[in-house]
Scaffold this active site. Structure first.
Site, PDB file in Angstrom:
ATOM      1  N   LEU A 785       0.842  -1.219   0.000  1.00 11.15           N
ATOM      2  CA  LEU A 785       0.000   0.000   0.000  1.00 11.15           C
ATOM      3  C   LEU A 785       0.871   1.261   0.000  1.00 11.15           C
ATOM      4  CD1 LEU A 785      -2.833   1.278   0.280  1.00 11.15           C
ATOM      5  CD2 LEU A 785      -2.596   1.025   2.754  1.00 11.15           C
ATOM      6  N   ASP A 786       1.472   1.491   1.143  1.00 18.67           N
ATOM      7  CA  ASP A 786       2.253   2.721   1.310  1.00 18.67           C
ATOM      8  C   ASP A 786       3.465   2.698   0.390  1.00 18.67           C
ATOM      9  OD1 ASP A 786       3.444   4.984   2.242  1.00 18.67           O
ATOM     10  OD2 ASP A 786       4.285   4.027   4.022  1.00 18.67           O
ATOM     11  N   SER A 889      -0.423  -5.242   2.640  1.00 21.03           N
ATOM     12  CA  SER A 889       0.235  -4.155   3.363  1.00 21.03           C
ATOM     13  C   SER A 889       0.473  -4.556   4.805  1.00 21.03           C
ATOM     14  CB  SER A 889      -0.659  -2.919   3.305  1.00 21.03           C
ATOM     15  OG  SER A 889      -0.268  -1.993   4.288  1.00 21.03           O
ATOM     16  N   ASP A 945       7.603  -1.172  -2.476  1.00 26.19           N
ATOM     17  CA  ASP A 945       8.508  -0.028  -2.515  1.00 26.19           C
ATOM     18  C   ASP A 945       9.619  -0.143  -1.478  1.00 26.19           C
ATOM     19  OD1 ASP A 945       6.730   0.382  -0.298  1.00 26.19           O
ATOM     20  OD2 ASP A 945       7.588   2.404  -0.168  1.00 26.19           O
TER      21      ASP A 945
END
Ligand code: B16
Ligand code: MG
Length: 997
Positions: A785-786, A889, A945
């Site tokens: 998610l982030d 996430s 990420d």
């Protein structure tokens, strides 16, 4: 590779190598399960140790303890080196022939896996200039119990010579004694085998002997025939026979000219039993068997042998497409395992087979955990026989349980006749797990064979008595858990521990299985079982209760299963400070030094996770393997194959293959440096285990047969057959697909076979097959998610900053980088560690809660515009292609954030991070994501990420896409890196999957 020629169906040596003579003797052994003839040369020289063994025939001697305690094992038992029939001494023109001194022109020894023969060919030149070809052959008959047959021939190709050959039965050989290595060497104070009779005839003779203390007797009869062939064949070369001490030798002489050949055939039969057994005349039996074999002749026995081996290979061959060396090694191993197995229900499989005297011919759990799987799936009759042996020693095991103040039966850690003979109890008697191992092997045999008769009698009795042992041994703790104290697990570098995880897990399986088996018995069988073992219903309830309450150590900090209750409290072994020559540790450190450290001789908990496969999640197995592997020395030859299987399961293909190579060539390359003392039968069996359970991913937990194939990079294919469901299941693996087929002898009597390919259930009717593709196909994309879907890192940062500032601690954007993808609790841990601070659990909880309140409040600013670019387009594409999108996430606030972003509908599948044991970089989140989507893990792509996230995706075996953003740090291990999801389409992801293995 190695000193042997590559031949797929034979072990071949073309040079004489006095250095390696000891290991060669073991490797070139021919054996028939009952009789083993080491590969010593016919002339008796050069030799490391001439050996002939009868499986189960042993001498015992009191163990002399410096200090004794109640219940210690009383006697050593040693498989005896019995009178030798292999010697053929040759004299040429009055001079003894010696391999070491002769002018040898050609030399070859060949152990043929299809004919079961050891064949040696030597061409040499005599002092006179004559040239001779000497060919010797021997076999230990599978068709005729305890019968060996020899063919010896000498042909002159040039010149002429006076030839004399001496052969008979040599009473000379003894067991090896003095040795510093605790794993070898007999402990006799006096000669163990006393000759009682020696008779000779013109064409052979008979020896009889009895053991000094174990109450056994043996007879060995030999019949010799000789003839001359060549220019003109003459019948019946006459000779003389002479006694020499405890031995006799027949002498045959001939004058040979070029083109003539002298041939000797010798048939030998051994018999053994209880001394003074009036029902048997061992001499008469031996003579009759030798006569019959002699009449049949060597070539008839070879034909019988071939028939047996043809049938064995039809069922057991394991074909590796890609490497002749590996095929040879696998067949060599299988051949030896087949040769080693006792076949009479009264003997088992010695740890070294019948190839040498290491471990004194004892039977251990090696049989049930390492060898039985092969037999269960290729020669169920032999599996049954090996398990029947355990049933035959059940009374001794009951007696042992009484001595050890227990109910039920306690099988001996090592034994020949059923009595415990382990002189070192911490790594011997204390290995109670052998009870559960035996039960496990029986359980598997029944599931594969459906042998109802065995289930009702032998298996049921073993089940009851082993379950009783566990029920009585364990205690309920104050926490209600059922605990087993003071035992040793398979890893012998920890001893006398509480709640050894392997033992408890296998005991739990044992208890459950016993309860199920008894419940499933037909009424009549149940009644006769009841009268045999006195069983009550409450007792069975007790087993179920104990199984349900069984303690299994778990460490919430690391998320691993400690090997035992105290394991995590012990310091790690100083591996960095231990030079290579200090291994195996057991030969260089006192046991206590080893026991008080975290160091493993062989997998323990990891083995349980293999055997009880479905009881553990994949994430758990990965964590445990990774935790234990660096702490496992592999000092036990039983180690490598299990490491190979589990490395294959967790997707570490390089390691899986490296460990496989160690187990498959263990003795061919003399990896442990002691092949001369006998071969490592469990490791040899382990190579089959590595291939079938490792590379083909076979699992047979609780009667469910499944495959998850993963071929090594070097191989193009692997095929084999397994005996299940009343027929033969064929498995043929290629790089791209797997084909399952089911054959039965008589179709009408058999039903379909239910199998699982990965998680797909299917059934195969007799005569049918089914093919599955092994190529990766995009099924699910797992989104972080982030940093991937939106950028809340800044909000996390601000929330932490405010909280951490209030505490007066240091915190900056650099430290914040390390928190990406990491759970709230772990993030706080990183901050505290960076500040060199420790806090109580309740302080931590309070801080994490306050940070979260700040963070949640800040989420109000999020809107649909905060979705990062490319996200919606990729999600839409996935939907069109029917590919699942899953949110993986670490954030517990993910559903709230999705809602604010207007993405809740796009993500129907969201992994709840509070339901997992370990967060990123542990693969659990991603593996759960795949499960949620119902997608096979290799058919998934993960997008992340954070480095912790990429590591997690790779550990899960999935394809990893790294989102680096503008100028972000490189993500190590990502299969593909993008700046944003704008750069990704479904087609890209499909191609990415195709490009990786
Ligand atoms: P919460 P991701 C992660 O999200 C963040 O990157 C990380 O900084 C945060 O600590 C973690 O979520 C836990 O979040 O406190 O909301 O449960 O990258 O895994 O989507
Ligand atoms: Mg992230």
């Amino acid at each position: 590779m190695g000193a042997y020629e590559i031949d797929e169906w034979a072990l071949v040596k073309t040079s004489l190598d006095p250095e390696g003579i000891g290991s060669e003797e073991s490797l070139f052994t021919v054996a028939s399960g009952g009789l083993g003839l080491r590969g010593d040369h016919e002339e008796g020289d050069p030799s490391f140790h001439r050996g002939t063994y009868l499986n189960g025939f042993f001498e015992q001697e009191t163990i002399n303890y410096g200090e004794i305690a109640y219940g210690y094992a009383e006697n050593h038992q040693t498989m005896l080196n019995v009178p030798d029939a292999k010697l053929f001494r040759l004299e040429l023109d009055g001079h003894p022939f010696s391999l070491k001194l002769a002018r040898i022109d050609r030399y070859e020894r060949r152990l043929d896996f299809r004919s079961g023969e050891l064949v040696r060919m030597v061409t040499f030149t005599l002092a006179s200039g004559a040239v001779a070809e000497l060919e010797t052959r021997r076999l230990a008959s599978f068709a005729r119990p305890l019968v060996a047959s020899f063919r010896w021939s000498l042909r002159l190709t040039e010149g002429c010579a006076e030839v004399s050959v001496f052969t008979g039965i040599d009473g000379g050989p003894r067991n090896l004694t003095a040795a510093d290595d605790p794993r070898v060497g007999a402990k006799f104070s006096e000669r163990p085998l006393i000759p009682t009779r020696l008779e000779v005839a013109e064409d052979g003779g008979l020896v009889e002997a009895r053991t000094r203390r174990s109450g056994l007797a043996m007879a060995c009869a030999a019949r010799i025939r000789a003839w001359r062939t060549g220019v003109a064949r003459t019948e019946g070369e006459r000779g003389t026979t002479m006694k020499l001490g405890d031995s006799f030798f027949c002498v045959r002489r001939a004058s040979l000219s070029a083109g003539e050949e002298l041939v000797l055939e010798k048939a030998v039969a051994y018999r053994w039993g209880l001394a003074g057994d009036e029902g048997r005349d061992l001499a008469v039996e031996a003579v009759a068997a030798a006569d019959s074999a002699s009449e049949a002749g060597y070539s008839a026995l070879t034909a019988e042998q071939r028939r047996e081996l043809d049938s064995f290979w039809r069922d057991a061959d394991l074909f590796v497409d890609g490497s002749a060396e590996i095929r040879q090694a696998l067949r060599f191993n299988l051949f030896h395992v087949f040769q080693a197995a006792g076949r009479d229900g009264r003997t088992s499989l010695c740890a070294k087979g019948l190839t040498g005297e290491g471990y004194q011919g004892h039977y251990f759990w090696d049989t049930e955990i390492y060898a039985c799987p092969i037999f269960t799936y290729t020669r169920p009759d032999l599996a049954r026989s090996l398990l029947a042996y355990r049933h035959s020693i059940l009374d001794a095991a009951r007696e042992r349980a009484r001595v050890m103040s227990q109910r039920g039966a306690l099988f001996p850690w090592r034994t020949i006749d059923g009595r415990e003979t382990s002189a070192y109890y911490p790594a011997g008697t204390a290995q109670y797990h052998i009870d559960a191992d035996i039960a496990y092997a029986v359980q598997k045999y029944l599931a594969a064979s459906g042998d109802g008769a065995f289930a009702e009698k032998e298996a049921a009795e073993i089940a009851v008595e082993t379950a009783r042992l566990w029920a009585g041994l364990g205690r309920y703790g104050e926490d209600g858990l059922f605990r087993i104290h003071c035992v040793t697990g398979p890893d012998e570098y920890s001893a006398l521990v509480d709640d050894n995880a392997y033992t408890n897990l296998m005991a739990r399986n044992n208890l459950r299985w016993a309860a199920c088996l008894v419940d499933s018995l037909p009424q009549a069988a149940r009644e006769s079982l009841g009268s045999a073992v006195g069983l009550r219903d409450e007792e069975i309830e007790g087993w179920r209760r104990a199984a349900g309450a069984m303690a299994v150590p778990f460490d919430p900090v690391t998320g691993i299963h400690p090997q035992d209750d105290g394991f995590m409290n012990r310091p790690d072994w100083d591996f960095a400070g231990t030079p290579r020559e200090k291994y195996p540790l057991l030969l260089h450190f006192h046991p206590l030094v080893i026991y008080r450290h975290r160091v493993l001789k062989q997998p323990d908990l990891v083995l349980a996770e293999f055997l009880l496969s479905a009881e553990f999640s994949r994430a758990q197995k990965i964590r445990d393997f990774r935790f234990y592997e660096p702490r496992t020395t592999g000092d036990s030859s039983l180690s490598h194959c299990i490491q190979s299987v589990m490395a294959a399961e967790i997707g570490d293909h390089g390691k899986a293959y490296d460990y496989f190579l160690k187990t498959v060539r263990m003795d061919l390359d003399d990896v442990h440096g002691n092949a001369r003392d006998g071969l490592h039968l469990a490791a040899m069996a382990g190579s089959w285990i590595s291939a079938v359970y490792g590379f083909a991913g076979f699992r047979d937990y609780d009667g469910r047969f499944s495959f998850d194939p993963r071929l090594p990079d070097d191989w193009k294919g692997l095929s084999f057959r397994l005996a299940v469901g009343g027929g033969r299941l064929g498995v043929e693996l290629s790089r791209d697909e797997v084909r399952y087929s089911f054959e039965v002898d008589r179709k009408e009597t058999r039903g379909s076979l239910t199998l699982f390919h990965r998680d797909t259930e299917f059934s195969l009717a007799p005569g049918k097959h089914r093919v599955f593709s092994l190529k990766r196909q995009l099924r699910a994309v797992l989104f972080d998610l982030d940093g991937v879907i939106t950028d809340t890192a800044r909000l996390h940062y601000l929330a932490w900053k405010a909280e951490v500032d209030a505490l007066g601690l240091k915190f900056d954007e650099k430290l914040n980088e390390r928190l990406k993808g990491v759970s709230r609790e772990a993030s706080l841990g990183i901050i505290l560690e960076a500040n060199g601070l420790e806090m109580t659990a309740s302080e931590r909880i309070a801080i994490a809660r306050r940070k979260n309140e700040r963070y949640v409040a800040s989420l109000d600013v999020l809107t649909e515009r905060d979705v990062l670019s490319g996200v919606r387009e990729l999600l839409a594409g996935l939907r069109v292609h029917g590919v699942s999108a899953v949110l993986t996430s670490a954030s517990k606030n993910a559903p709230r954030i999705l809602e604010r972003l207007g993405l809740s509908k796009e993500f129907e599948l969201v992994v709840d991070p509070s339901s997992i044991v370990k967060g990123k970089p542990d693969p659990e989140l991603f593996l759960r994501g795949a499960e949620l989507a119902g997608a096979y893990r290799l058919d998934c792509v993960g997008i992340e990420d954070a480095q912790a996230g990429i590591d997690a995706i790779r550990a899960a075996g999935m394809a990893a896409v790294g989102v680096c953003g503008e100028g972000g740090p490189e993500l190590i291990g990502a299969h593909r890196s993008v700046k944003s999801l704008n750069e990704l389409t479904v087609e890209h992801l499909e191609r990415l999957l195709e490009s990786i293995r």
